[in-house]
Structure formats: C-alpha cells, structure tokens
Scaffold this motif. Structure first.
Motif, PDB file in Angstrom:
ATOM      1  N   LEU A  44       0.830  -1.139   0.052  1.00  0.00           N
ATOM      2  CA  LEU A  44      -0.094   0.050   0.270  1.00  0.00           C
ATOM      3  C   LEU A  44       1.059   1.332  -0.006  1.00  0.00           C
ATOM      4  O   LEU A  44       0.482   2.459  -0.598  1.00  0.00           O
ATOM      5  CB  LEU A  44      -0.883   0.036   1.059  1.00  0.00           C
ATOM      6  N   ALA A  45       1.927   1.337   0.591  1.00  0.00           N
ATOM      7  CA  ALA A  45       2.804   2.296   0.476  1.00  0.00           C
ATOM      8  C   ALA A  45       3.615   2.689  -0.852  1.00  0.00           C
ATOM      9  O   ALA A  45       3.860   3.726  -0.995  1.00  0.00           O
ATOM     10  CB  ALA A  45       3.842   2.275   1.615  1.00  0.00           C
ATOM     11  N   ARG A  46       3.652   1.481  -1.577  1.00  0.00           N
ATOM     12  CA  ARG A  46       4.017   1.649  -2.926  1.00  0.00           C
ATOM     13  C   ARG A  46       3.054   1.995  -3.915  1.00  0.00           C
ATOM     14  O   ARG A  46       3.416   2.336  -5.139  1.00  0.00           O
ATOM     15  CB  ARG A  46       4.839   0.260  -3.393  1.00  0.00           C
ATOM     16  N   GLN A  47       1.670   1.894  -3.556  1.00  0.00           N
ATOM     17  CA  GLN A  47       0.566   1.857  -4.496  1.00  0.00           C
ATOM     18  C   GLN A  47       0.660   3.529  -5.067  1.00  0.00           C
ATOM     19  O   GLN A  47       0.657   4.434  -4.510  1.00  0.00           O
ATOM     20  CB  GLN A  47      -0.561   1.707  -3.884  1.00  0.00           C
ATOM     21  N   ASN A  48       0.751   3.445  -6.447  1.00  0.00           N
ATOM     22  CA  ASN A  48       0.669   4.789  -7.163  1.00  0.00           C
ATOM     23  C   ASN A  48       1.789   5.671  -7.242  1.00  0.00           C
ATOM     24  O   ASN A  48       1.640   6.957  -7.215  1.00  0.00           O
ATOM     25  CB  ASN A  48      -0.643   5.611  -6.854  1.00  0.00           C
ATOM     26  N   LYS A  49       2.766   5.261  -6.536  1.00  0.00           N
ATOM     27  CA  LYS A  49       4.100   6.050  -6.296  1.00  0.00           C
ATOM     28  C   LYS A  49       4.671   5.787  -7.678  1.00  0.00           C
ATOM     29  O   LYS A  49       4.739   4.819  -8.302  1.00  0.00           O
ATOM     30  CB  LYS A  49       5.030   5.348  -5.320  1.00  0.00           C
ATOM     31  N   PRO A  50       5.707   6.608  -8.003  1.00  0.00           N
ATOM     32  CA  PRO A  50       6.544   6.780  -9.323  1.00  0.00           C
ATOM     33  C   PRO A  50       7.049   5.459  -9.601  1.00  0.00           C
ATOM     34  O   PRO A  50       7.125   4.974 -10.934  1.00  0.00           O
ATOM     35  CB  PRO A  50       7.501   7.935  -9.112  1.00  0.00           C
ATOM     36  N   ASP A  51       7.914   4.645  -8.534  1.00  0.00           N
ATOM     37  CA  ASP A  51       8.537   3.225  -8.838  1.00  0.00           C
ATOM     38  C   ASP A  51       7.672   2.150  -8.432  1.00  0.00           C
ATOM     39  O   ASP A  51       8.190   1.153  -8.137  1.00  0.00           O
ATOM     40  CB  ASP A  51      10.083   3.517  -8.142  1.00  0.00           C
ATOM     41  N   GLY A  52       6.334   2.563  -8.056  1.00  0.00           N
ATOM     42  CA  GLY A  52       5.666   1.554  -7.381  1.00  0.00           C
ATOM     43  C   GLY A  52       4.778   0.781  -8.504  1.00  0.00           C
ATOM     44  O   GLY A  52       5.076   0.825  -9.794  1.00  0.00           O
ATOM     45  N   PHE A  53       3.428   0.519  -7.998  1.00  0.00           N
ATOM     46  CA  PHE A  53       2.459  -0.214  -9.162  1.00  0.00           C
ATOM     47  C   PHE A  53       1.160   0.691  -9.338  1.00  0.00           C
ATOM     48  O   PHE A  53       0.959   1.409  -8.114  1.00  0.00           O
ATOM     49  CB  PHE A  53       2.157  -1.597  -8.619  1.00  0.00           C
ATOM     50  N   ALA A  54       0.884   0.585 -10.425  1.00  0.00           N
ATOM     51  CA  ALA A  54      -0.330   1.432 -10.591  1.00  0.00           C
ATOM     52  C   ALA A  54      -1.561   0.627 -10.083  1.00  0.00           C
ATOM     53  O   ALA A  54      -1.719  -0.627 -10.144  1.00  0.00           O
ATOM     54  CB  ALA A  54      -0.516   1.501 -12.243  1.00  0.00           C
ATOM     55  N   CYS A  55      -2.270   1.478  -9.407  1.00  0.00           N
ATOM     56  CA  CYS A  55      -3.362   0.815  -8.731  1.00  0.00           C
ATOM     57  C   CYS A  55      -4.315  -0.020 -10.065  1.00  0.00           C
ATOM     58  O   CYS A  55      -4.608   0.349 -11.015  1.00  0.00           O
ATOM     59  CB  CYS A  55      -4.566   2.059  -8.342  1.00  0.00           C
ATOM     60  N   VAL A  56      -4.871  -1.383  -9.639  1.00  0.00           N
ATOM     61  CA  VAL A  56      -5.629  -2.154 -10.353  1.00  0.00           C
ATOM     62  C   VAL A  56      -7.142  -1.609 -10.744  1.00  0.00           C
ATOM     63  O   VAL A  56      -7.731  -2.514 -11.417  1.00  0.00           O
ATOM     64  CB  VAL A  56      -5.632  -3.351  -9.944  1.00  0.00           C
ATOM     65  N   SER A  57      -7.464  -0.623  -9.887  1.00  0.00           N
ATOM     66  CA  SER A  57      -8.923  -0.198 -10.019  1.00  0.00           C
ATOM     67  C   SER A  57      -9.066   0.952 -10.899  1.00  0.00           C
ATOM     68  O   SER A  57      -8.880   0.741 -12.218  1.00  0.00           O
ATOM     69  CB  SER A  57      -9.442  -0.153  -8.942  1.00  0.00           C
TER      70      SER A  57
END
Length: 761
Positions: A44-57
């Motif tokens: 959740l801390a990586r969600q939608n961050k530049p080097d994280g993952f794009a939300c699946v919704s």
C-alpha cells in the motif's frame, strides 16, 4: 470455505462525509476479511508511487508530487482483493458443480480467493478439473485453428497492461480479425466517438495540473466518491482556492457534497469538511442535453443583448478562427423554448441561469464527466454538447480548461492507444504491415453489442477473455447466459472465479494469471508493465509480491502461447523474445506509435508519467474541416424513449463497496445500504403516487416495447433523493433489465443510465 451469509438488510441515511473516519473504518474491516499478509501494508505504501505499481482499479493519475499514502479506500480494497491469502484450488471444484455455483452471490465467488491452477471444464461431471498449461494451450490452438476467424472474439478487460494489450491486438489481427471488444465499449466509447468527431482526438485534452489553474469546474454524471476517490484531493484543493464546482447529477452523491481528507491530521481530529459542490443540480436521467442547451441559450441571449462595442460573453475570435458551424448550433438554441428545457432537464430556469452565470464569468473551465453522460442512447450527443459549451468560450486548448472524461478502469484508455479496437481507422494498419509483413484485416470487427448478438444468434463460435467478467457486465443477461454454452470454445484468463466462468462452452478453459502487484519474473529477470491514465499519461508499474501460486503465468506469456498456436510463424515476431523481456514489447510499441512512445523504455518510470500529447490541446483540430465542430442536437432528451404513464427511467448504480462487477462487500456506506444489493431507490412522491411503502418488495420489468420479458425480482422499496420519474438499482444485477439494442446510437455503449422500466407489485 462455505458461502457467506449476508448481513440482515439495513437501510438508513449516512450522515458523514466522503473520506474521513468512515473510509478508515472501511479499510480496517476489509483487510482482515481478505486475510492479507503483512506485506500488503508495504505494498500500500508503494501504490501509485513513481517506482511502485499502478492501482488495479480506477485510472486516476499517479502524481509526481504524491501523498505519503497515495491510495483511496477503493484502491486499497482492490489491492487487498488481489493480495488476499484465500485460495480457490482444484479441490474446491471437486466439491461444487458449475450449476450449483450459479446459486452463489458474485461476492462469494470472488471472495473464495485466488485461482491457483489452469482448469479444464469436464462436461460429464459439470466441474472444472486441473490440467497442465501445455495441454490447455494445445487444446485451445486445436479448437481455434479450424474456425473461421470472423467467428472468434478476443475480449479484453481494462486492467490489462499496454504490453499484453499490444500483443493481444497483434495476435487477433494476425489470426484474421479485429473482433477486439473491450471495457471501453461498455463505458466511454461515446467519448471516443464524440470527441473524435468534435475536436479530432478521442480522449480528453486536460491533465491533472489543470486543477491548479482552472477557476470553475462543470461536473456531469460521475460519482467521484465511489469511482475515483483520489480525485477528491484535487477537488478539495480547487475549492480551497475558491474554484466554483457546478454539479449536474440525478442522485446526491456524498463525494460531490463534502469531503474530509483522511491524510490531513487536523481535518481528521476536528472532523472538518470541505464542501465540494457550490451548486448541485439534480438533473433527470437523460436530461443533460437540455441543461447544456439551457446554459448555451442563456449565454447566447446575454451575448445578443450586449451594447455596440461591448465585449461579448462568447469568445467570438476563438469561434471564428477555430470552429465550424456555430451559426447552426446557435439558431437551434435560440429556437428552443425554456419550457421544453425545464421539462426535459427537471430543473427550473433559475437553477440553469445560476450555473450559466458562473460559467460566463470564469476564464478557464474544466468539464469533468463520466458514464452518467456516455451510457445513454444519445450518449455521443451528450459528449458533443459538453464540447459545444467549451467551444463557446474558448475553453479548449488553454491551461486549466477542456474536457476531462474520467475513465473507470486502470488501463481502458491505454488499451485503445495500443490497438485494442474493432475499428480499422483507429488501428495502425499500415505500420503493422510494414513492421510485420502481413496484411491486417480491413473489415471492421465486432464490438461488445455485436459480440453479444453473435453469441445469441450462434455466429460467434469462440470467445477468449483476457480478464474481466464479460457475461456479467453485458446487457441481456438471460439470453446471454442461455446462449453461452453453445460456444465451441470459451477461454477465460483471470485471477479469481466469477460468474462468467460458471457458463461453459463445449470446450472451456479457465487460465489463472499473475496480478499486477505480483512479481513477474521472466528469462531476463523481473519485469515491469505500463498503463495509461485518464489524462493520457503513461506510467510504469512494477509488482514485487510473491505470486499467489507457482502455477500462475503472466498475461503476456499466456497471450504468446496462444498466439504461437493460432497464427502463422513470422520471422519478424518472436513471441518468446518478447515474453523474456517486456522491454522488447515496448520497443515494438514505440516502433508502431513513434510519435506517442518515443524513448518509451527510458521514460517508463517518469514521476507523474509522461504525456502522450494531444493535438486538440494545442488547438490543432484533426477533423475534416480542420476546425473544431459545433454540433446541433437532435433533441433535448438523451434517453431514446418517450415518457409514458407508469414508465420510469432506471439508472444502474455502483456501490462504494464494489469496483465494476467486483463486489467487495455489502455496505454501500454513502447511500446507507447494508447487508443487501436489492435496494430500489425511488423518489418519495413517486412512492406515494404508486401506493408503495418503504421496505415493500417489488419487481421491475423492462418497458422497452420489444416484446421481450425481462424482470428483476425481490427489490426493496427505498426512499431516496432522486428526481421524480427516475429509479436507481445496483449494477450488474440490474443488467437483466437492459435490452441489448438499448444502446448509444453511434458508439453502441449500453444505455444503462436510462433504462425504460415499470414497477410490478
């Protein structure tokens, strides 16, 4: 795990704001229910961050200047849903036939957990049985090769990455068709058609940065609190600096009324709220054309009355230089009677004039809209009218202004960008021929409506589904479920069990894939994928969680294995090399669309994404006339049917406890509905006129006039603040009432926001 029992239905008004402690409590409830592992909190801390993952919704942007927690309540639910530790193994299917599972609720099917093994349907036992991947791929290839390519459909869900989407579209065309329906056919195809005709591009012209520059926002038919809650931060900031937000929506949705920022400690401690809409107008379902005609009429009358030499309220220089056919539009508006506008919109003259005055004095205006505009018989006309309003005052092609359609799925817009389309004119046919040395099909393919027709009449013989819950999402539920078993082949690529999987064709395979948040390791190491948000920015996405099962394959790998078995060998397309290194797929995307994807791999993880560009934003109009086109509406109602005694306009709705067809729970907090999805929302005056009482159980029947009997039973009469003559019921359960041919005239989007129905006691 047995079926969960629903809570006892409880319907009572919710008094809190969007966000706030209600959002926190909702997350505190769902995380243990999904039995998530501790690593979920890291993700959740990586969600939608530049080097994280794009939300699946939802498809709201990943900002460069992000919050510490860059996720909303709905996005966190989507993450927990994917990272659940619950599992649906082959043993589960030994205990349950598909026929028996059809009696389960949608929630219970998906809540059972992640699929772990590839499965084959065994007709003798009416059960899925485990198979190995090679067996599945070989059988799929053997079934598809003899079929006429025109009889095969390749559907894809909006969560699919750009890389998998590009491969999927190429595979379909090399196989011999453009039968590539996707989620856009069900939601924003009206946008793609309407904007393309009006301004030469099929997408909005605005970006997230425009919220900081605009001085007014017109908001049409989009429930931000449930469908794109992170936008509330942008709306809140706009309101804090005095931007007026004028909302047109049939129901009063809490996210468009007031918001408490869960990431603001002071607001949370003091229970402070931000009022979002400065005007809130409850337009009748299908009445937006009338509203916009009224605003235009007020502006034109004001401009007509100006004294000689006085500056007009219209931007005449812009209209003259950049637009076409304004005079015809203005003549129609002048000739339209206010009494007709009031009747069709459900609003009085004073309300429309109040909105028009704000628009007239504003210099940079965003027009935000969703499926409340696009899912009508005249959905394309709705979109064209939004453009008309913007063109009148030069509000396209300048900072802080322009149309902003809000896409509902994380990569539904991106799929279209890389070739998921049934339309030859939108496909890079010449470039594909040049790059890969084959002749792509020139014949238009099947969209969602045409696919459904083909399934029902038998002309469609096979459907491959790359994600989604197609059978549950489309109209004409009963006819589609009855016809599906006649398919020669059904292939469903998915992460969890859903209702579509319970209707087997003569051959059926259920193939489990990696989720976006999971680590995807191929021959060259861990891979990343990419998506496009609602504002045309491209983002990288990197999963890091251990996969739910060692038997899962990635979407690109599954597409490649099917492709190798159904398309001719081509020395210019090495599917295995692409799967080994997704950067090679991005190289192919760049070669196909060089203007959009220049230096794709180098820019993949640009903070805030990289913008693909937009000619209309630069006031370059890629239309036949070379100018932006005004449109003359054909009428004031978008419903496509006439009002009649006892006929209502049904609006299908999503709960804030769901995403598309995925049900996360049975608590629609903002509407105060808990423990049921059988609510029928109705105006209290309509209740009295129909002699109904609160809590009474009724049915709805379709009133489409086509002789087909469609019925939804067991609905609980629920008084609600909704315009007279309109009803609300939850999607997808209400799709049983939606006729296949009740769709947008030009885009074929199912007209789910104004369905003709009658109440049956």
């Amino acid at each position: 795990m047995s079926k969960q029992s629903p809570d006892k239905p409880r319907i009572s008004p919710f008094k809190g704001p969007a966000g706030g402690w209600g959002s926190v409590r909702s997350l505190a409830e769902i995380l243990p229910r999904e039995r998530v592992a501790p690593e979920t909190f890291v993700e959740l801390a990586r969600q939608n961050k530049p080097d994280g993952f794009a939300c699946v919704s939802c498809a709201w942007p990943k900002p460069a200047d992000h919050h510490p927690a860059e996720f909303c309540e709905e996005g966190a639910k989507a993450t927990a849903w994917e990272l659940t530790t619950l599992r649906t193994t082959p043993d589960f299917f030994q205990k349950h036939t598909l026929t028996a599972l059809r009696g389960w609720r949608d929630y219970d099917l998906e809540q059972h957990g992640r699929l772990t093994h590839p499965l084959r349907y065994d007709a003798a036992t009416d059960k899925y049985v485990a198979c190995d991947w090679a067996e599945a791929f070989d059988a799929i290839g053997a079934a598809l090769r003899p079929l006429d390519p025109k009889s095969v459909v390749f559907y894809s869900s909006g969560r699919t990455s750009l890389e998998a989407s590009y491969m999927y579209g190429l595979m379909a065309r090399m196989y011999g068709n453009q039968n590539l329906p996707d989620s856009s056919n069900m939601c924003h195809e009206s946008t793609s058609v309407g904007l393309k005709a009006a301004i030469g591009v099929p997408v909005g012209t605005t970006r997230q940065e425009d919220f900081a520059i605009c001085d007014a926002i017109l908001f049409f038919g989009q429930n931000v609190g449930s469908n794109a809650p992170r936008m509330l931060h942008d709306l809140r900031k706009a309101r804090k600096r005095g931007v007026e937000i004028i909302t047109f929506n049939p129901l009063r949705e809490r996210g468009l009324e007031r918001f408490t920022d869960p990431q603001n400690p002071i607001e949370m401690a003091t229970l402070d709220e931000t009022i979002i809409s400065t005007q809130y107008h409850q337009v009748k379902a299908g009445g937006d054309i009338a509203v916009m005609t009224g605003i235009a009429k007020y502006l034109i009358a004001w401009d007509d009355a100006k004294a000689p030499g006085e500056a007009g309220v219209l931007d005449h220089d812009f209209i003259s230089e950049h637009t076409n056919d304004f005079s015809a539009f203005a003549a129609r508006v002048r000739a339209t009677e206010w009494s007709d506008i009031e009747r069709e919109s459900g609003l009085d003259l004073a309300a429309i004039e109040n909105a028009a005055r704000v628009y007239a004095r504003s210099k940079a205006v965003l027009a935000i809209y969703g499926m409340g505009l696009t899912q009508h018989v005249k959905g394309v006309e709705n979109v064209r009218m939004v453009v008309n309003l913007l063109l009148m005052r030069g509000n396209i092609g300048k900072p802080g202004a322009g149309p902003m359609p809000v896409r509902g799925h994380s990569n539904v817009q991106g799929q279209r960008t890389v070739g998921i389309t049934e339309k030859t004119e939108l496909a890079p046919v010449d470039k594909l021929r040049e790059l890969y040395g084959f002749d792509p099909p020139a014949e238009k393919g099947l969209d969602t409506v045409a696919t459904c027709r083909g399934v029902i009449d038998g002309s469609v013989k096979a459907v491959v589904g790359l994600g989604g819950n197609f059978l549950r999402a489309v109209p004409e539920t009963v006819a589609m479920e009855n016809a599906w078993p006649r398919l020669e082949l059904s292939v469903q690529i998915a992460t969890k069990l859903n209702r579509n999987h319970l209707f087997a064709g003569r051959q059926t395979y259920l193939l489990p894939c990696l989720g976006r948040i999971e680590e995807d390791v191929q021959a060259t190491g861990p891979q990343a994928v990419s998506v496009e948000d609602s504002t045309s920015c491209i983002h990288g996405s990197r999963g890091k969680v251990k996969p739910a099962s060692p038997h899962l394959l990635s979407e690109p790998r599954i597409v490649a294995e099917i492709a190798k078995r159904i398309v001719p060998s081509n020395p210019r397309v090495d599917w295995d090399i692409w799967v080994a290194d997704y950067a090679r797929i991005r190289d192919a995307i760049e070669a196909t669309y060089p203007e959009i994807f220049e230096d794709f791999n180098a820019r993949l993880f640009t903070p805030g994404g990289f913008w693909k560009g937009n000619k209309a934003a630069d006031r370059i109009w890629l239309t036949p006339s070379g100018k932006a086109e005004f449109f003359v509406p054909t009428g004031l109602s978008a419903t496509g049917f006439a009002d009649a005694e006892g006929r209502y306009r049904l609006i299908t709705l999503r709960s804030n406890d769901q995403f598309n067809t995925t049900i996360y729970g049975y608590y629609d907090r903002f509407r105060g509905v808990k423990g049921t999805r059988d609510a029928l929302f109705i105006n209290v005056e309509d209740m009295a006129a129909a002699n109904l009482c609160e809590g009474q159980i009724v049915a709805l029947e379709s009133d489409a006039g086509d002789g087909m009997r469609r019925r939804r039973d067991g609905l609980i009469v629920t008084p609600y603040d909704i315009p007279r003559g309109c009803l609300g019921a939850y999607y997808p359960e209400a799709n049983i009432l939606l006729p296949l041919e009740h769709h947008a005239a030009e885009s074929h989007v199912p007209a789910a926001k104004s369905v003709p129905v009658r109440i049956v006691i």
